[in-house]
Write a protein that holds these residues in place. Structure first.
Motif, PDB file in Angstrom:
ATOM      1  N   ASP A  14       0.835  -1.200   0.000  1.00  0.00           N
ATOM      2  CA  ASP A  14       0.000   0.000   0.000  1.00  0.00           C
ATOM      3  C   ASP A  14       0.867   1.246   0.000  1.00  0.00           C
ATOM      4  O   ASP A  14       2.076   1.183   0.218  1.00  0.00           O
ATOM      5  CB  ASP A  14      -0.906   0.028   1.243  1.00  0.00           C
ATOM      6  CG  ASP A  14      -1.906  -1.109   1.243  1.00  0.00           C
ATOM      7  OD1 ASP A  14      -2.289  -1.565   0.147  1.00  0.00           O
ATOM      8  OD2 ASP A  14      -2.288  -1.532   2.339  1.00  0.00           O
ATOM      9  N   ARG A  15       0.236   2.372  -0.255  1.00  0.00           N
ATOM     10  CA  ARG A  15       0.912   3.661  -0.121  1.00  0.00           C
ATOM     11  C   ARG A  15      -0.084   4.635   0.493  1.00  0.00           C
ATOM     12  O   ARG A  15      -0.917   5.201  -0.195  1.00  0.00           O
ATOM     13  CB  ARG A  15       1.408   4.196  -1.460  1.00  0.00           C
ATOM     14  CG  ARG A  15       2.201   5.495  -1.258  1.00  0.00           C
ATOM     15  CD  ARG A  15       2.685   6.119  -2.554  1.00  0.00           C
ATOM     16  NE  ARG A  15       3.382   7.347  -2.247  1.00  0.00           N
ATOM     17  CZ  ARG A  15       4.698   7.468  -2.153  1.00  0.00           C
ATOM     18  NH1 ARG A  15       5.475   6.444  -2.368  1.00  0.00           N
ATOM     19  NH2 ARG A  15       5.241   8.628  -1.842  1.00  0.00           N
ATOM     20  N   VAL A  16       0.010   4.786   1.812  1.00  0.00           N
ATOM     21  CA  VAL A  16      -0.811   5.752   2.530  1.00  0.00           C
ATOM     22  C   VAL A  16       0.122   6.867   2.968  1.00  0.00           C
ATOM     23  O   VAL A  16       0.972   6.674   3.839  1.00  0.00           O
ATOM     24  CB  VAL A  16      -1.508   5.113   3.755  1.00  0.00           C
ATOM     25  CG1 VAL A  16      -2.290   6.159   4.517  1.00  0.00           C
ATOM     26  CG2 VAL A  16      -2.391   3.958   3.316  1.00  0.00           C
ATOM     27  N   GLU A  17      -0.016   8.013   2.313  1.00  0.00           N
ATOM     28  CA  GLU A  17       0.868   9.122   2.634  1.00  0.00           C
ATOM     29  C   GLU A  17       0.415   9.756   3.936  1.00  0.00           C
ATOM     30  O   GLU A  17      -0.664  10.323   4.031  1.00  0.00           O
ATOM     31  CB  GLU A  17       0.894  10.117   1.481  1.00  0.00           C
ATOM     32  CG  GLU A  17       1.520   9.487   0.254  1.00  0.00           C
ATOM     33  CD  GLU A  17       1.856  10.451  -0.857  1.00  0.00           C
ATOM     34  OE1 GLU A  17       1.805  11.667  -0.646  1.00  0.00           O
ATOM     35  OE2 GLU A  17       2.182   9.953  -1.943  1.00  0.00           O
ATOM     36  N   LEU A  18       1.261   9.630   4.952  1.00  0.00           N
ATOM     37  CA  LEU A  18       0.977  10.200   6.257  1.00  0.00           C
ATOM     38  C   LEU A  18       1.300  11.685   6.278  1.00  0.00           C
ATOM     39  O   LEU A  18       0.690  12.444   7.028  1.00  0.00           O
ATOM     40  CB  LEU A  18       1.786   9.473   7.338  1.00  0.00           C
ATOM     41  CG  LEU A  18       1.574   7.956   7.418  1.00  0.00           C
ATOM     42  CD1 LEU A  18       2.543   7.344   8.415  1.00  0.00           C
ATOM     43  CD2 LEU A  18       0.128   7.647   7.783  1.00  0.00           C
ATOM     44  N   LEU A  19       2.253  12.084   5.443  1.00  0.00           N
ATOM     45  CA  LEU A  19       2.674  13.478   5.371  1.00  0.00           C
ATOM     46  C   LEU A  19       3.273  13.751   4.004  1.00  0.00           C
ATOM     47  O   LEU A  19       4.058  12.945   3.495  1.00  0.00           O
ATOM     48  CB  LEU A  19       3.733  13.765   6.449  1.00  0.00           C
ATOM     49  CG  LEU A  19       4.459  15.096   6.391  1.00  0.00           C
ATOM     50  CD1 LEU A  19       3.535  16.198   6.893  1.00  0.00           C
ATOM     51  CD2 LEU A  19       5.716  15.059   7.218  1.00  0.00           C
ATOM     52  N   ALA A  20       2.892  14.838   3.403  1.00  0.00           N
ATOM     53  CA  ALA A  20       3.554  15.360   2.208  1.00  0.00           C
ATOM     54  C   ALA A  20       3.745  16.839   2.497  1.00  0.00           C
ATOM     55  O   ALA A  20       2.762  17.560   2.692  1.00  0.00           O
ATOM     56  CB  ALA A  20       2.719  15.140   0.957  1.00  0.00           C
ATOM     57  N   TRP A  32       8.012  13.249   1.659  1.00  0.00           N
ATOM     58  CA  TRP A  32       6.877  12.339   1.758  1.00  0.00           C
ATOM     59  C   TRP A  32       7.177  11.313   2.840  1.00  0.00           C
ATOM     60  O   TRP A  32       8.264  10.733   2.872  1.00  0.00           O
ATOM     61  CB  TRP A  32       6.639  11.601   0.443  1.00  0.00           C
ATOM     62  CG  TRP A  32       6.290  12.493  -0.698  1.00  0.00           C
ATOM     63  CD1 TRP A  32       5.032  12.833  -1.113  1.00  0.00           C
ATOM     64  CD2 TRP A  32       7.185  13.171  -1.590  1.00  0.00           C
ATOM     65  NE1 TRP A  32       5.097  13.668  -2.195  1.00  0.00           N
ATOM     66  CE2 TRP A  32       6.414  13.894  -2.510  1.00  0.00           C
ATOM     67  CE3 TRP A  32       8.578  13.233  -1.689  1.00  0.00           C
ATOM     68  CZ2 TRP A  32       6.985  14.666  -3.512  1.00  0.00           C
ATOM     69  CZ3 TRP A  32       9.138  13.998  -2.684  1.00  0.00           C
ATOM     70  CH2 TRP A  32       8.343  14.704  -3.585  1.00  0.00           C
ATOM     71  N   VAL A  33       6.217  11.094   3.730  1.00  0.00           N
ATOM     72  CA  VAL A  33       6.324  10.092   4.784  1.00  0.00           C
ATOM     73  C   VAL A  33       5.150   9.137   4.580  1.00  0.00           C
ATOM     74  O   VAL A  33       4.000   9.566   4.577  1.00  0.00           O
ATOM     75  CB  VAL A  33       6.275  10.743   6.181  1.00  0.00           C
ATOM     76  CG1 VAL A  33       6.351   9.699   7.268  1.00  0.00           C
ATOM     77  CG2 VAL A  33       7.401  11.774   6.329  1.00  0.00           C
TER      78      VAL A  33
END
Length: 82
Positions: A14-20, A32-33
């Protein structure tokens, strides 16, 4: 970076961006985190160090201990969606 880059292993698919974040104020993200396994913890970190809008460095923390296990040039085969 325009040429193909090394693909790094992550904890999940998956790719759930917690912070950009836009750290230089140009209106585009350059940090990107990402959570790749759905546990809510960051395990993929990406940085645009030359402010061209493309990932220059990717770090993966496979055991989520706060220390990168893999560091590669480019997006590591995981380009940002933002």
């Amino acid at each position: 970076m325009t040429e193909p880059q090394e693909t790094v292993e992550t904890r999940g698919d998956d790719r759930v961006e917690l912070l950009a974040a836009d750290t230089d104020g140009d209106g585009r993200p350059d940090v990107w985190v990402v959570d790749t396994d759905g546990d809510g913890k960051a395990d993929l970190f990406q940085f645009d160090t030359d402010h061209d809008g493309k990932v220059d460095i990717t770090m993966v923390d496979l055991d989520e201990d706060g220390t990168p296990d893999t560091i590669v040039d480019g997006d590591g085969g995981h380009p940002p969606k933002v």
